[in-house]
Design an enzyme around this catalytic site. Structure first.
Site, PDB file in Angstrom:
ATOM      1  N   PHE A   1       1.229  -1.147  -0.002  1.00 31.03           N
ATOM      2  CA  PHE A   1       0.244  -0.052   0.055  1.00 31.03           C
ATOM      3  C   PHE A   1       0.878   1.575   0.316  1.00 31.03           C
ATOM      4  CE2 PHE A   1      -2.875  -2.736   2.605  1.00 31.03           C
ATOM      5  CZ  PHE A   1      -3.808  -2.769   1.720  1.00 31.03           C
ATOM      6  N   ASP A   2       0.346   2.475  -0.737  1.00 29.77           N
ATOM      7  CA  ASP A   2       0.872   3.942  -0.354  1.00 29.77           C
ATOM      8  C   ASP A   2      -0.478   3.639   0.727  1.00 29.77           C
ATOM      9  OD1 ASP A   2       1.765   6.322  -1.006  1.00 29.77           O
ATOM     10  OD2 ASP A   2      -1.383   6.537  -0.589  1.00 29.77           O
ATOM     11  N   CYS A   3       0.712   5.110   1.881  1.00 32.40           N
ATOM     12  CA  CYS A   3       0.673   5.025   2.699  1.00 32.40           C
ATOM     13  C   CYS A   3      -0.807   6.241   3.012  1.00 32.40           C
ATOM     14  CB  CYS A   3       1.045   4.838   4.030  1.00 32.40           C
ATOM     15  SG  CYS A   3       1.023   5.536   5.663  1.00 32.40           S
TER      16      CYS A   3
ATOM     17  N   THR B   1      -4.228   7.098   1.436  1.00 29.49           N
ATOM     18  CA  THR B   1      -4.657   5.792   0.779  1.00 29.49           C
ATOM     19  C   THR B   1      -5.080   5.837   1.822  1.00 29.49           C
ATOM     20  OG1 THR B   1      -3.226   5.335  -1.328  1.00 29.49           O
ATOM     21  CG2 THR B   1      -4.259   3.522  -0.348  1.00 29.49           C
TER      22      THR B   1
ATOM     23  N   LYS C   1       8.824   8.322  -4.836  1.00 31.55           N
ATOM     24  CA  LYS C   1       7.375   7.842  -6.049  1.00 31.55           C
ATOM     25  C   LYS C   1       7.005   8.972  -6.986  1.00 31.55           C
ATOM     26  CE  LYS C   1       4.985   6.808  -3.201  1.00 31.55           C
ATOM     27  NZ  LYS C   1       3.465   6.046  -2.994  1.00 31.55           N
TER      28      LYS C   1
END
Length: 231
Positions: free
Chosen positions: A12-14, A17, A152
């Site tokens: 997961f992105d944190c 999200t 990213k």
């Protein structure tokens, strides 16, 4: 539809999200700007944040704490005020207080019963350690920008994650809200992607730059994803 039985781990992105980062940053930036006579609506603030953050994350690596300080200074340059050191620190210092979305913890705990879980986040190690206290699960892998020394949507972050994770890329799902930061680069490397479209009820891309890519699955939130998997 994704055949979830093929997969062993969901990364997961944190922020954006799992964590409601837009509410967190607006809680700091709105009063800060108002104190300097700057009147912007929420979406304008988020759009400026996306532009300023992206610019600061290009070039030589800076820790995310310093990126956010620079974002605050950039707001000052844009709107003709000089933020104090306390004001510059206020945004990164607030991260420890940013809260999960209402469905995050329950969904993560349910997903943990079936998959390993990972984090791939544009964050510092210590800042994520504070956030992890809110998330209610132990992650099997935590990949931060500080470890990779890039942000990213750089492919470096995902390549590093693929190298770290014990499963082949074909058994990894990456789930994220930001098309720009996550869906575009993860998809380009052949990872299966789930777009958690937290902003479906609002226009624009919020605190992330706009981008276009096709995810393998689109859901509105983590609760929707867990229902697909467990119903």
């Amino acid at each position: 539809m994704i055949d979830f039985d093929r997969y062993k781990i969901i990364t997961f992105d944190c922020y954006g999200t799992l964590i409601d980062w837009e509410s967190g940053m607006l809680g700091v930036l709105k009063p800060l700007l108002a104190n300097h006579g700057v009147d912007l609506d929420d979406e304008e603030i988020l759009k400026k944040f996306a532009e300023f953050e992206s610019r600061q994350q290009q070039g030589e690596y800076l820790k995310y704490y310093d990126v956010l300080k620079a974002v605050v200074r950039r707001f000052g340059e844009e709107f003709n005020f000089e933020p104090s050191l306390a004001e510059q620190n206020s945004l990164p210092d607030s991260i420890k207080h940013w809260q999960p979305f209402p469905d995050t913890v329950k969904a993560l705990q349910l997903l943990k019963s079936r998959f390993q879980l990972g984090i791939i986040s544009n964050i510092d190690n210590d800042l994520f350690a504070d956030t992890a206290k809110h998330l209610g699960v132990e992650f099997d892998y935590i990949i931060t920008a500080e470890q990779v020394k890039s942000y990213k949507p750089s492919l470096n972050n995902f390549k590093y994650a693929i190298e770290r994770i014990e499963f082949p890329a074909e058994q990894i799902i990456h789930a994220a809200c930001s098309v720009y930061h996550d869906i575009v680069p993860a998809s380009s490397l052949g990872l299966t992607t789930v777009w958690i479209d937290r902003r479906a009820d609002r226009q624009g891309s919020g605190a992330a730059l706009p981008a276009t890519a096709r995810a393998d699955l689109k859901v509105l939130d983590l609760d929707s994803l867990s229902k697909i998997l467990f119903n």
